[in-house]
Design an enzyme around this catalytic site. Sequence first.
Site, PDB file in Angstrom:
ATOM      1  N   PRO A 254       0.779  -1.344  -0.036  1.00  0.00           N
ATOM      2  CG  PRO A 254       0.041  -0.919   2.208  1.00  0.00           C
ATOM      3  CD  PRO A 254       0.688  -2.122   1.219  1.00  0.00           C
ATOM      4  CG  ASP A 430       5.049  -1.416   2.326  1.00  0.00           C
ATOM      5  OD1 ASP A 430       3.635  -1.294   2.774  1.00  0.00           O
ATOM      6  OD2 ASP A 430       5.344  -2.742   2.004  1.00  0.00           O
ATOM      7  CG  HIS A 431       0.405   3.523   5.548  1.00  0.00           C
ATOM      8  ND1 HIS A 431       0.746   3.526   6.712  1.00  0.00           N
ATOM      9  CD2 HIS A 431      -0.590   4.734   5.273  1.00  0.00           C
ATOM     10  CE1 HIS A 431       0.079   4.658   7.207  1.00  0.00           C
ATOM     11  NE2 HIS A 431      -0.420   5.217   6.199  1.00  0.00           N
ATOM     12  NE  ARG A 432       2.948  -4.331   2.942  1.00  0.00           N
ATOM     13  CZ  ARG A 432       3.486  -5.317   2.116  1.00  0.00           C
ATOM     14  NH1 ARG A 432       2.796  -6.407   2.026  1.00  0.00           N
ATOM     15  NH2 ARG A 432       4.543  -5.088   1.539  1.00  0.00           N
TER      16      ARG A 432
END
Length: 459
Positions: A254, A430-432
């Site tokens: 994401p 990467d929003h993770r």
Amino acid sequence: MGVRQEFRLPDVGEGLTEAEIVGWQVAAGDTVTVNQVLVEIETAKAVVELPSPFAGTVGELLAEPGATVQVGTPIIAIETAGGPAPGDEADAGAKIGEAGKDGRIATLVGYGPRQGTARRRPRRGGGAAPRSPSAPPAPPAPPGEPAAARETTAPNGSAHPNGERVPLATPPVRKLAKDLGVDLRSLAGSGATGAITRDDVRAAASAPAEQAVPAGGTTAGAPAPGRGGSRREPIRSVRKATAAAMVSSAFTAPHVTEFLAVDVTATMALRDRLRGTRAYAEVKLTPLAFVAKAVCLAARRTPEVNASWDEAAGEIVYYDHVQLGIAAATPRGLIVPKIRDADTLDLAGLAGALGELTATARSGKTPPADLANGTFTITNVGVFGVDTGTPILNPGEAAILALGAIKPAPWVVDGELAVRTVCQLALSFDHRLVDGEQGSRFLADVGALLEDPGLALTW
């Protein structure tokens, strides 16, 4: 009586499953020794050489130049004086770097070690038990890598299994010929050992020639009726790998992208002062070197940007050092060679590494090992006059920074309008792995260091 040994296309690692036969260095009837180069293959990463695991006489070439071959497929048969019985798979498809049943290690010209240590912790929300620290997992197919641009040594070209002469030409020359519609088989090379050069191709392209039109059809490459001019090329090598990697990244991680305009007047002034010193007199000091240094310093304060998401293990991997990728445009397409342990280098060291990396990439000699296992990437879109963009993450990495064009712009200083040297930064993450707070803090830190390089003394 000799024994027929078939050498199968080996697994060169990094998730690659196929390769294209570029050119044979031997022909049927030739005597070969162990580790003698047999063939050049082109993977999605580079053009590399495969050495012979056998000593004997070449019996048959089982794959033609230009053919795409799957790993494990026999590509050459060699008649040896002895050895394993026919059908013995001791070395068939042996993985590069691993020992076969007889203890020999499969080798591939150009490969080197991976980088060092890493720390892991379970992802938030649980996951599998941690495993031992290791190098970052290899991405599925990172943006490719350049061909090894060098002249071959076989005189007058290699031979097809069907007896047709295969012209000698480096991969960049082959690409130029393809782009210009020149048939290399019709040329006599003027380079060393009869190799075809760029000048040979350009001369052939500019020479007038008649083109026969088959009955009921059009010439190859001619525009289709009712449409404008066009040409077609197979999707292969670097472009194929880049597309697969970017699609995988875009739909797996994401992405979040943030932007920051930065007044880099002080950094450019510092560069001018350093250029006048003895220590930097021979150093090519570019703005990218300052950005690379700022990234390495800022990553210490926000280690989440120098990490990766290990889905299979249920872990987040935090790396002790920055394996800094620098996106580079080459004749074969976009590649991302790495500066190993970039955080351990001073400014002069980074500048020197960048110069060497760029020169090697443009010459097509970047080894495959230098294209794998990065932890953070910088893409310098500013060299094309572009202000900013939304970069896509390289698979397996947490963040990528785009550096825009550095140019004069109106800027408010102490309440008054002034002309300053300004650039745009764009950070995708990467929003993770990276929360908005962490990504914003990292981007702000990079910008602060470029706005006031003296801050580095306080960190």
